[in-house]
Design a protein around this motif. Structure first.
Motif, mmCIF file in Angstrom:
data_model
loop_
_atom_site.group_PDB
_atom_site.id
_atom_site.type_symbol
_atom_site.label_atom_id
_atom_site.label_comp_id
_atom_site.label_asym_id
_atom_site.label_seq_id
_atom_site.Cartn_x
_atom_site.Cartn_y
_atom_site.Cartn_z
ATOM 1 N N ARG A 228 6.953 8.383 0.445
ATOM 2 C CA ARG A 228 5.687 7.687 0.672
ATOM 3 C C ARG A 228 5.585 6.423 -0.183
ATOM 4 N NH1 ARG A 228 1.063 11.751 -0.108
ATOM 5 N NH2 ARG A 228 2.581 13.014 -1.234
ATOM 6 N N GLN A 229 6.065 6.485 -1.419
ATOM 7 C CA GLN A 229 6.089 5.274 -2.247
ATOM 8 C C GLN A 229 6.978 4.205 -1.613
ATOM 9 O OE1 GLN A 229 7.318 6.235 -6.256
ATOM 10 N NE2 GLN A 229 5.876 7.944 -6.406
ATOM 11 N N HIS A 230 8.144 4.648 -1.153
ATOM 12 C CA HIS A 230 9.081 3.723 -0.520
ATOM 13 C C HIS A 230 8.476 3.122 0.748
ATOM 14 C CE1 HIS A 230 12.889 2.155 1.027
ATOM 15 N NE2 HIS A 230 12.661 2.798 2.156
ATOM 16 N N ALA A 231 7.828 3.946 1.558
ATOM 17 C CA ALA A 231 7.237 3.464 2.809
ATOM 18 C C ALA A 231 6.128 2.454 2.536
ATOM 19 C CB ALA A 231 6.707 4.641 3.620
ATOM 20 N N ASP A 232 5.331 2.711 1.506
ATOM 21 C CA ASP A 232 4.244 1.783 1.164
ATOM 22 C C ASP A 232 4.813 0.427 0.728
ATOM 23 O OD1 ASP A 232 2.389 3.708 1.741
ATOM 24 O OD2 ASP A 232 2.039 4.295 -0.344
ATOM 25 N N ARG A 233 5.860 0.462 -0.113
ATOM 26 C CA ARG A 233 6.468 -0.796 -0.552
ATOM 27 C C ARG A 233 7.115 -1.528 0.615
ATOM 28 N NH1 ARG A 233 8.304 2.494 -4.912
ATOM 29 N NH2 ARG A 233 10.355 2.637 -3.914
ATOM 30 N N GLN B 30 6.364 -1.321 3.780
ATOM 31 C CA GLN B 30 5.350 -1.836 4.697
ATOM 32 C C GLN B 30 4.784 -3.156 4.192
ATOM 33 O OE1 GLN B 30 4.678 -0.368 7.619
ATOM 34 N NE2 GLN B 30 3.375 -2.099 8.155
ATOM 35 N N ALA B 31 4.681 -3.277 2.876
ATOM 36 C CA ALA B 31 4.124 -4.496 2.297
ATOM 37 C C ALA B 31 5.076 -5.679 2.420
ATOM 38 C CB ALA B 31 3.773 -4.262 0.834
ATOM 39 N N THR C 290 8.823 -4.318 11.447
ATOM 40 C CA THR C 290 7.948 -3.157 11.593
ATOM 41 C C THR C 290 7.929 -2.677 13.040
ATOM 42 O OG1 THR C 290 6.540 -3.949 9.788
ATOM 43 C CG2 THR C 290 5.594 -2.290 11.256
#
Length: 299
Positions: free
Chosen positions: A183-188, A190-191, A198
Protein backbone atom coordinates in the motif's frame (compact mmCIF):
# COMPACT_ATOMS: atom_id res chain seq x y z
CA UNK A 1 -4.96 -42.85 -17.44
CA UNK A 2 -6.72 -39.49 -17.50
CA UNK A 3 -4.33 -36.56 -17.42
CA UNK A 4 -4.98 -34.00 -14.68
CA UNK A 5 -5.01 -30.23 -15.27
CA UNK A 6 -1.49 -28.87 -14.95
CA UNK A 7 -1.87 -26.22 -12.31
CA UNK A 8 1.49 -25.81 -10.61
CA UNK A 9 -0.19 -26.40 -7.25
CA UNK A 10 1.65 -27.25 -4.05
CA UNK A 11 0.56 -30.86 -4.32
CA UNK A 12 1.93 -31.13 -7.87
CA UNK A 13 5.18 -29.45 -6.83
CA UNK A 14 5.47 -31.96 -4.01
CA UNK A 15 5.17 -34.81 -6.53
CA UNK A 16 7.79 -33.20 -8.81
CA UNK A 17 10.26 -32.73 -5.97
CA UNK A 18 9.77 -36.14 -4.35
CA UNK A 19 12.48 -37.95 -6.38
CA UNK A 20 14.93 -35.18 -5.41
CA UNK A 21 14.08 -35.12 -1.72
CA UNK A 22 17.62 -35.91 -0.57
CA UNK A 23 19.04 -32.97 -2.56
CA UNK A 24 16.55 -30.34 -1.47
CA UNK A 25 15.32 -31.32 1.99
CA UNK A 26 17.63 -28.78 3.62
CA UNK A 27 16.11 -26.02 1.51
CA UNK A 28 12.46 -26.95 1.04
CA UNK A 29 9.54 -27.95 3.25
CA UNK A 30 6.34 -28.79 1.40
CA UNK A 31 3.05 -30.50 2.09
CA UNK A 32 -0.37 -30.06 0.50
CA UNK A 33 -1.14 -26.78 2.29
CA UNK A 34 2.18 -25.04 2.97
CA UNK A 35 5.59 -24.66 1.32
CA UNK A 36 8.65 -22.96 2.74
CA UNK A 37 11.65 -22.30 0.47
CA UNK A 38 14.92 -21.71 2.25
CA UNK A 39 17.61 -20.32 0.02
CA UNK A 40 18.38 -22.87 -2.70
CA UNK A 41 17.39 -22.32 -6.38
CA UNK A 42 17.37 -26.01 -7.41
CA UNK A 43 13.58 -26.09 -7.22
CA UNK A 44 13.39 -23.51 -10.02
CA UNK A 45 15.47 -25.72 -12.29
CA UNK A 46 13.11 -28.61 -11.58
CA UNK A 47 10.02 -26.48 -12.20
CA UNK A 48 11.39 -25.07 -15.46
CA UNK A 49 11.69 -28.64 -16.76
CA UNK A 50 7.90 -29.11 -16.47
CA UNK A 51 6.86 -27.33 -19.69
CA UNK A 52 5.69 -23.82 -18.72
CA UNK A 53 3.59 -21.68 -18.81
CA UNK A 54 1.82 -22.59 -15.58
CA UNK A 55 -1.08 -21.30 -13.57
CA UNK A 56 -1.18 -21.23 -9.78
CA UNK A 57 -4.13 -21.40 -7.41
CA UNK A 58 -2.43 -20.26 -4.21
CA UNK A 59 -0.67 -17.31 -2.59
CA UNK A 60 3.12 -17.11 -2.86
CA UNK A 61 5.39 -14.61 -1.10
CA UNK A 62 9.15 -14.52 -1.51
CA UNK A 63 12.22 -12.36 -0.97
CA UNK A 64 15.26 -12.33 -3.26
CA UNK A 65 18.44 -11.97 -1.21
CA UNK A 66 20.99 -12.65 -3.96
CA UNK A 67 21.06 -13.03 -7.74
CA UNK A 68 18.09 -12.57 -10.05
CA UNK A 69 15.20 -14.31 -11.84
CA UNK A 70 13.62 -13.47 -15.20
CA UNK A 71 9.99 -14.53 -15.46
CA UNK A 72 6.88 -13.65 -17.46
CA UNK A 73 4.05 -12.96 -15.01
CA UNK A 74 0.53 -12.21 -16.24
CA UNK A 75 1.68 -11.02 -19.69
CA UNK A 76 4.59 -8.89 -18.50
CA UNK A 77 8.24 -9.98 -18.49
CA UNK A 78 9.81 -9.08 -15.16
CA UNK A 79 13.22 -9.22 -13.54
CA UNK A 80 13.31 -9.98 -9.82
CA UNK A 81 16.62 -8.92 -8.29
CA UNK A 82 18.26 -8.93 -4.87
CA UNK A 83 16.40 -6.79 -2.37
CA UNK A 84 12.94 -7.38 -3.88
CA UNK A 85 9.82 -8.76 -2.22
CA UNK A 86 7.52 -10.63 -4.60
CA UNK A 87 3.87 -11.67 -4.37
CA UNK A 88 2.07 -13.96 -6.84
CA UNK A 89 -1.64 -14.59 -6.33
CA UNK A 90 -4.18 -17.20 -7.41
CA UNK A 91 -4.93 -17.23 -11.12
CA UNK A 92 -1.53 -15.91 -12.17
CA UNK A 93 0.02 -17.28 -15.37
CA UNK A 94 3.76 -17.75 -14.97
CA UNK A 95 6.54 -18.62 -17.41
CA UNK A 96 9.97 -18.92 -15.76
CA UNK A 97 12.64 -17.76 -18.21
CA UNK A 98 16.00 -17.87 -16.45
CA UNK A 99 17.76 -17.39 -13.13
CA UNK A 100 21.33 -16.63 -12.13
CA UNK A 101 23.61 -19.29 -10.67
CA UNK A 102 23.98 -17.30 -7.45
CA UNK A 103 20.23 -16.99 -6.84
CA UNK A 104 19.16 -17.12 -3.20
CA UNK A 105 15.46 -16.95 -2.40
CA UNK A 106 13.31 -17.39 0.70
CA UNK A 107 9.58 -17.80 0.41
CA UNK A 108 6.22 -19.16 1.50
CA UNK A 109 3.42 -20.77 -0.51
CA UNK A 110 -0.11 -21.14 0.87
CA UNK A 111 -2.81 -23.39 -0.55
CA UNK A 112 -6.52 -22.64 -0.21
CA UNK A 113 -6.64 -25.19 2.61
CA UNK A 114 -4.09 -23.44 4.81
CA UNK A 115 -5.85 -22.29 8.04
CA UNK A 116 -5.32 -18.53 7.86
CA UNK A 117 -6.46 -16.74 11.05
CA UNK A 118 -8.70 -14.24 9.25
CA UNK A 119 -12.49 -13.99 9.34
CA UNK A 120 -14.25 -14.48 5.97
CA UNK A 121 -13.75 -11.41 3.81
CA UNK A 122 -11.07 -9.99 6.11
CA UNK A 123 -7.88 -10.86 4.24
CA UNK A 124 -5.39 -7.97 4.02
CA UNK A 125 -6.37 -5.92 0.95
CA UNK A 126 -3.34 -6.94 -1.14
CA UNK A 127 -4.45 -10.60 -0.80
CA UNK A 128 -8.21 -10.31 -1.35
CA UNK A 129 -8.07 -11.07 -5.08
CA UNK A 130 -8.01 -7.54 -6.48
CA UNK A 131 -4.20 -7.62 -6.89
CA UNK A 132 -2.91 -10.47 -9.07
CA UNK A 133 0.80 -9.88 -8.40
CA UNK A 134 3.21 -7.23 -7.21
CA UNK A 135 6.94 -6.74 -6.74
CA UNK A 136 8.68 -4.01 -4.80
CA UNK A 137 12.16 -2.98 -3.76
CA UNK A 138 12.31 -3.18 0.02
CA UNK A 139 14.51 -1.62 2.66
CA UNK A 140 17.12 -3.69 4.47
CA UNK A 141 15.02 -3.52 7.63
CA UNK A 142 11.88 -4.81 5.90
CA UNK A 143 13.82 -7.58 4.16
CA UNK A 144 15.32 -8.61 7.48
CA UNK A 145 11.88 -8.69 9.11
CA UNK A 146 10.48 -10.83 6.28
CA UNK A 147 13.44 -13.19 6.41
CA UNK A 148 13.23 -13.52 10.20
CA UNK A 149 9.57 -14.55 9.90
CA UNK A 150 10.47 -17.19 7.30
CA UNK A 151 13.36 -18.49 9.39
CA UNK A 152 11.09 -18.84 12.42
CA UNK A 153 8.50 -20.62 10.30
CA UNK A 154 11.23 -22.90 8.90
CA UNK A 155 12.27 -23.91 12.41
CA UNK A 156 8.65 -24.43 13.43
CA UNK A 157 7.64 -26.76 10.57
CA UNK A 158 10.59 -29.04 11.31
CA UNK A 159 9.45 -29.69 14.85
CA UNK A 160 7.62 -33.00 15.44
CA UNK A 161 3.87 -32.36 15.20
CA UNK A 162 4.40 -28.65 14.64
CA UNK A 163 1.63 -26.31 15.76
CA UNK A 164 -0.42 -25.24 12.70
CA UNK A 165 -1.98 -22.36 14.63
CA UNK A 166 1.44 -20.89 15.37
CA UNK A 167 2.43 -21.37 11.73
CA UNK A 168 -0.76 -19.59 10.65
CA UNK A 169 0.04 -16.65 12.92
CA UNK A 170 3.52 -16.33 11.43
CA UNK A 171 2.12 -16.45 7.91
CA UNK A 172 -0.47 -13.81 8.84
CA UNK A 173 2.30 -11.56 10.13
CA UNK A 174 4.12 -11.92 6.81
CA UNK A 175 0.93 -11.10 4.91
CA UNK A 176 0.39 -7.96 6.97
CA UNK A 177 4.00 -6.91 6.30
CA UNK A 178 3.59 -7.39 2.54
CA UNK A 179 0.21 -5.65 2.55
CA UNK A 180 1.52 -2.60 4.37
CA UNK A 181 4.54 -2.27 2.09
CA UNK A 182 2.39 -2.78 -1.02
CA UNK A 183 0.00 0.00 0.00
CA UNK A 184 2.88 2.39 0.69
CA UNK A 185 4.39 1.50 -2.67
CA UNK A 186 1.06 1.93 -4.47
CA UNK A 187 0.50 5.35 -2.88
CA UNK A 188 3.97 6.55 -3.94
CA UNK A 189 3.57 5.10 -7.40
CA UNK A 190 0.17 6.71 -7.87
CA UNK A 191 1.65 10.09 -7.00
CA UNK A 192 4.43 9.80 -9.58
CA UNK A 193 2.88 7.81 -12.44
CA UNK A 194 1.70 9.67 -15.49
CA UNK A 195 -1.96 9.40 -16.37
CA UNK A 196 -1.01 7.25 -19.36
CA UNK A 197 0.91 4.76 -17.22
CA UNK A 198 -1.95 4.60 -14.73
CA UNK A 199 -4.38 3.80 -17.55
CA UNK A 200 -2.03 1.15 -18.94
CA UNK A 201 -1.62 -0.57 -15.54
CA UNK A 202 -5.39 -0.61 -15.01
CA UNK A 203 -5.94 -1.98 -18.51
CA UNK A 204 -3.44 -4.84 -18.03
CA UNK A 205 -5.04 -5.71 -14.69
CA UNK A 206 -8.50 -5.91 -16.31
CA UNK A 207 -7.16 -7.98 -19.22
CA UNK A 208 -5.60 -10.47 -16.81
CA UNK A 209 -8.91 -10.82 -15.00
CA UNK A 210 -11.39 -10.87 -17.89
CA UNK A 211 -9.73 -11.92 -21.17
CA UNK A 212 -11.26 -15.40 -20.88
CA UNK A 213 -14.73 -13.93 -21.43
CA UNK A 214 -14.07 -10.60 -23.13
CA UNK A 215 -11.92 -10.49 -26.27
CA UNK A 216 -12.69 -7.01 -27.58
CA UNK A 217 -11.47 -3.56 -26.64
CA UNK A 218 -14.93 -2.06 -26.22
CA UNK A 219 -15.50 -4.01 -22.97
CA UNK A 220 -12.32 -2.61 -21.39
CA UNK A 221 -13.02 0.91 -22.61
CA UNK A 222 -16.47 0.77 -21.01
CA UNK A 223 -15.05 -0.55 -17.73
CA UNK A 224 -12.56 2.32 -17.67
CA UNK A 225 -15.08 4.96 -18.81
CA UNK A 226 -12.95 5.83 -21.84
CA UNK A 227 -13.54 5.77 -25.58
CA UNK A 228 -12.04 2.86 -27.51
CA UNK A 229 -10.01 5.25 -29.64
CA UNK A 230 -8.50 7.07 -26.66
CA UNK A 231 -7.75 3.85 -24.76
CA UNK A 232 -6.12 2.30 -27.81
CA UNK A 233 -3.96 5.39 -28.35
CA UNK A 234 -2.83 5.51 -24.71
CA UNK A 235 -1.95 1.80 -24.60
CA UNK A 236 0.14 2.04 -27.76
CA UNK A 237 1.95 5.15 -26.49
CA UNK A 238 2.62 3.61 -23.05
CA UNK A 239 3.80 0.19 -24.26
CA UNK A 240 4.54 0.27 -27.97
CA UNK A 241 1.99 -2.53 -28.39
CA UNK A 242 -1.65 -2.25 -29.41
CA UNK A 243 -4.39 -2.87 -26.88
CA UNK A 244 -5.78 -5.70 -29.02
CA UNK A 245 -2.38 -7.41 -29.00
CA UNK A 246 -2.31 -7.33 -25.18
CA UNK A 247 -5.74 -8.98 -25.13
CA UNK A 248 -4.58 -11.58 -27.64
CA UNK A 249 -1.43 -12.32 -25.63
CA UNK A 250 -3.47 -13.00 -22.50
CA UNK A 251 -5.91 -15.20 -24.38
CA UNK A 252 -3.22 -17.19 -26.21
CA UNK A 253 -1.37 -17.79 -22.92
CA UNK A 254 -4.52 -19.29 -21.40
CA UNK A 255 -5.16 -21.41 -24.49
CA UNK A 256 -1.59 -22.73 -24.36
CA UNK A 257 -1.96 -23.67 -20.71
CA UNK A 258 -5.19 -25.53 -21.45
CA UNK A 259 -3.76 -27.33 -24.49
CA UNK A 260 -0.49 -28.27 -22.83
CA UNK A 261 -1.64 -29.19 -19.35
CA UNK A 262 -5.21 -30.55 -19.66
CA UNK A 263 -6.96 -33.21 -21.70
CA UNK A 264 -9.87 -30.92 -22.61
CA UNK A 265 -11.01 -31.09 -26.21
CA UNK A 266 -10.58 -28.15 -28.55
CA UNK A 267 -14.35 -27.65 -28.44
CA UNK A 268 -14.35 -27.53 -24.63
CA UNK A 269 -11.53 -24.98 -24.54
CA UNK A 270 -13.21 -22.86 -27.20
CA UNK A 271 -16.44 -22.85 -25.20
CA UNK A 272 -14.75 -22.05 -21.87
CA UNK A 273 -12.92 -19.13 -23.45
CA UNK A 274 -16.09 -17.71 -25.04
CA UNK A 275 -15.31 -18.35 -28.71
CA UNK A 276 -18.40 -18.64 -30.93
CA UNK A 277 -17.37 -22.06 -32.29
CA UNK A 278 -14.34 -24.41 -32.51
CA UNK A 279 -13.62 -23.46 -36.12
CA UNK A 280 -13.23 -19.78 -35.26
CA UNK A 281 -11.13 -20.74 -32.25
CA UNK A 282 -8.74 -22.83 -34.37
CA UNK A 283 -8.32 -20.10 -36.99
CA UNK A 284 -7.69 -17.50 -34.28
CA UNK A 285 -5.01 -19.63 -32.58
CA UNK A 286 -3.24 -20.49 -35.84
CA UNK A 287 -3.23 -16.86 -36.97
CA UNK A 288 -1.46 -15.81 -33.77
CA UNK A 289 0.89 -18.77 -33.24
CA UNK A 290 1.39 -20.33 -36.67
CA UNK A 291 0.13 -23.67 -35.35
CA UNK A 292 -3.27 -25.29 -35.07
CA UNK A 293 -4.34 -26.25 -31.54
CA UNK A 294 -3.73 -29.91 -32.38
CA UNK A 295 -0.23 -29.17 -33.73
CA UNK A 296 0.65 -27.18 -30.61
CA UNK A 297 -0.60 -29.98 -28.36
CA UNK A 298 1.43 -32.63 -30.25
CA UNK A 299 4.52 -30.43 -30.25
Amino acid sequence: MKKQPRLMSLSLMRDIFEPHRAQIREHLFINNELAVIFGDPLIFRLVMQQMPPFTIDDHRMSIITRGEIRVNVNLVEKRFTAGMMVFLGPGSIITPLSFSDDLQIFGVGLSKNFPLPFAPGQLPPAFNGQVRDFQLQASEADLLTARNIIETLWQLVHQPDYNRQTAASLVAAQMHLYDGLYRQHADRQQATLSREQTIFDRFIDLVNQHSQQHHHLDYYAQRMCLTERYLGTVIRQASGVTAKEWIDRALVARIQVALRHTDKTVAQIADELSFPNPSFFCKYFKRLTGLTPQEFRRQ
